[in-house]
Design an enzyme around this catalytic site. Structure first.
Site, mmCIF file in Angstrom:
data_model
loop_
_atom_site.group_PDB
_atom_site.id
_atom_site.type_symbol
_atom_site.label_atom_id
_atom_site.label_comp_id
_atom_site.label_asym_id
_atom_site.label_seq_id
_atom_site.Cartn_x
_atom_site.Cartn_y
_atom_site.Cartn_z
ATOM 1 N N SER A 250 0.837 -1.195 0.000
ATOM 2 C CA SER A 250 0.000 0.000 0.000
ATOM 3 C C SER A 250 0.868 1.240 0.000
ATOM 4 O O SER A 250 2.016 1.225 0.451
ATOM 5 C CB SER A 250 -0.926 0.005 1.219
ATOM 6 N N LYS A 251 0.256 2.288 -0.530
ATOM 7 C CA LYS A 251 0.954 3.564 -0.687
ATOM 8 C C LYS A 251 1.573 4.056 0.620
ATOM 9 O O LYS A 251 2.546 4.771 0.631
ATOM 10 C CB LYS A 251 -0.050 4.628 -1.158
#
Ligand code: GLU
Length: 463
Positions: A250-251
C-alpha cells in the site's frame, strides 16, 4: 490463438506495480504462444477517474517495454479499447439478458435498498437484493416507460457455480450466497462485471490472468458467460504483492506506482526483471534475465499461490546489478538522460569507473558526484583547525607536474608522513576539502578528474 489482456482502470497516478506484474505474465503468455497481448482501459467508474491517469499509464507501459498488439493508442480489430467508448455495446448485451429472463430491471431507490440491507443485517442474513423488482417486472417496465431511473441486475441462479483456476484449482461457490449483481447502472454505464465479460468475449480473450482481488467476482462472471451462452476463457488469479512485513502493498508503506521507481532511476528492465520474480521463479534459479528470456521460459503452471514480497531494497540491489553490467557508454547515456542532459558529458564519462560499483539507482549518481560539477558549498566537518596542513598540501600539489592519481597519491602519502598526521585523519580532511563530504568516490582519481587548478582552488580556501 492465445489472446491475453490487462484491463487497468485509470484510478491512480500511474500503473500500479501489481498491474505490471500481472501484465508481464499476460504479455509473456501471449508472446510465448505467438499470440496477442491487449491493453484495454476500464474507465467506467467515473467517480474514481484520475485526470491524466490513463495517459501516464499507457506511457509507462510503453516505456517499460510491455508493448501491446492492440490498445487505445494503436487501435486494432476490436476497437475501441476504451470502455467509455463502448457504452452502446454493454447496454445491448444487458438488454439481451433481460429478454432471455437472465437479468431484470430494478427501480429500487437507494433508500429502499439501504433499509433492506439494514433489516437483513439486523437478522444476521447475508445482505443481498431481495428481488422485489424481479417479482414485479411488468409494473417496473411501466415505471421505466414513464421515465423512472433503473438499473439492470443479473439473476444469479440458485445452484453451485464451479470453475477451474489455473493457479488455484477448482473453485466452487453457492449461487445462494451471491447478490444479484447490477450490470448496467442508472447512468447507462456498465459495472465492471458486465464490461469485463462482454469485452473479454468480444475481444477473443483466451486467458484472463489477473490479481486475486478479482477472484470473488469471477463466479458472477461465470454466470454471465453461461447466461450469454459464451465459452469460458481460462482463468488464473495470481497472488497480490505484499510489503516485506507481509501486509498488502500500500501507498502508506512503499511507493506503488511504477513511475515512483522509474523517477528514482530504477531501469525499466530491472523493474520488469524484479516483478517477473513475483510469484514465479526462473527454472534455473536465475535472478537476472531479460524480458525475452522470461518469455521463453515462463509457464502459467509454474505460478505460485504464495503471496510474493515486493521489497524495494531488493529491487534497488537488482537495479545496481544492471548498472554494473552496463558498458560505460550505455551507463553514461542513462545518467545523462536521467538528469535531462544537463550534465557535461566529458566529466560524466570520466567519473563512471569511479562510481559504477557504488550506485544502485541513477539518482544515486549526483549526490555522489556533485562535487565534480561545482565546488562544495557545505563541508561535513570544520576544517579551520587544519590550516597548517592545508598550507603544506597546497604547496605539494602545486609542485606536481604529472597530474595523475598515482602521483597525487604518492605525494600526499609522503606529506602525511612528513607532518606526522595519521593517514586516516589526513585523507579525511583532504577528502572533505575536495568533495565537501566524508564519503566520496576514490579521492586520488577524483582529484585527477577535477584537475590541478581546481584542486588548488578548493584547497586554498582552508590554508
Ligand atoms: N479494471 C480492473 C482493474 O482495474 C481489471 C480487472 C481484470 O483484469 O479483470 O484491475
Amino acid at each position: 490463438m492465445v489472446r491475453t489482456r490487462i484491463a487497468p482502470s485509470p484510478t491512480g497516478k500511474d500503473v500500479h506495480v501489481g498491474s505490471i506484474s500481472t501484465g508481464l505474465m499476460n504479455y509473456a503468455w501471449a508472446k510465448k504462444n505467438h499470440g496477442q497481448f491487449i491493453i484495454r482501459i476500464e474507465d467506467t467508474d467515473r467517480t474514481r477517474l484520475v485526470p491524466g491517469g490513463e495517459k501516464r499509464m499507457l506511457e509507462t507501459l510503453e516505456q517499460i517495454g510491455l508493448h501491446a498488439d492492440e490498445s487505445p493508442l494503436i487501435g486494432g480489430p476490436y476497437a475501441p479499447y476504451r470502455q467509455s467508448e463502448r457504452l452502446s455495446t454493454y447496454k445491448k448485451h444487458a438488454e439481451e439478458l433481460v429478454r432471455k429472463k437472465m437479468a431484470y430491471y430494478c427501480v429500487c431507490s437507494p433508500e429502499r435498498l439501504d433499509r433492506m440491507r439494514k433489516e437483513q443485517q439486523a437478522k444476521k442474513q447475508i445482505p443481498k437484493y431481495d428481488r422485489h423488482c424481479y417479482h414485479n417486472q411488468e409494473e417496473v417496465k411501466k415505471l421505466i416507460s414513464q421515465g423512472e431511473k433503473y438499473v439492470i441486475r443479473l439473476l444469479i441462479p440458485d445452484r453451485k457455480i464451479v470453475f477451474n483456476d489455473l493457479v488455484r484449482g477448482k473453485i466452487e461457490v453457492d449461487g445462494k450466497n451471491l447478490d444479484d449483481q447490477v450490470l448496467l447502472k442508472s447512468d447507462g454505464f456498465p459495472t465492471y462485471h458486465l464490461g469485463v465479460v462482454v469485452d473479454d468475449h468480444l475481444m477473443g480473450i483466451t486467458h484472463v490472468i489477473r490479481g486475486e482481488e478479482w477472484l470473488p467476482s469471477t463466479p458472477k462472471h461465470i454466470v454471465l458467460y453461461e447466461s450469454f451462452g459464451w465459452p469460458l476463457p481460462l482463468f488464473a488469479h495470481v497472488s497480490l504483492l505484499r510489503n516485506p512485513d507481509k501486509s498488502k502493498l500500500s501507498k502508506r508503506k512503499n511507493p506503488v506506482w511504477a513511475s515512483d521507481y522509474l523517477e528514482k532511476g530504477i531501469l525499466p528492465e530491472a523493474l520488469l526483471n524484479y516483478l517477473a520474480l513475483m510469484g514465479w521463479s526462473h527454472p534455473q534459479g536465475k535472478e537476472i534475465f531479460s524480458l525475452d528470456e522470461y518469455v521463453s521460459v515462463f509457464d502459467i503452471k509454474d505460478v505460485q499461490k504464495t503471496a510474493p514480497v515486493f521489497d524495494p531494497v531488493k529491487l534497488e540491489w537488482l537495479n545496481g546489478e544492471y548498472l554494473r553490467q552496463m558498458s560505460i557508454s550505455n551507463l553514461k547515456f542513462e545518467i545523462l538522460k536521467f538528469y535531462n542532459n544537463k550534465l557535461p558529458e566529458d566529466i560524466v564519462i570520466k567519473t563512471i569507473p569511479l562510481i559504477q560499483e557504488r550506485i544502485k539507482k541513477l539518482s544515486d549518481y549526483l549526490p555522489l558526484c556533485e562535487f565534480f560539477f561545482r565546488s562544495p558549498d557545505k563541508y561535513e566537518s570544520d576544517m579551520s583547525v587544519s590550516k597548517e596542513m592545508f598550507g603544506q598540501v597546497f604547496e605539494e600539489l602545486e609542485k606536481i607536474s604529472d597530474w595523475k592519481a598515482g602521483t597525487i597519491g604518492e605525494s600526499m602519502q609522503s606529506l602525511a608522513k612528513k607532518l606526522g598526521i595519521k593517514n586516516s585523519q589526513f585523507f579525511m580532511n583532504l577528502r572533505i576539502a575536495i568533495s565537501g563530504k566524508k564519503i566520496s568516490p576514490p579521492l586520488n582519481e577524483s582529484m585527477e578528474i577535477l584537475g590541478q587548478k581546481e584542486c588548488l582552488n578548493r584547497i586554498s580556501k582552508f590554508k
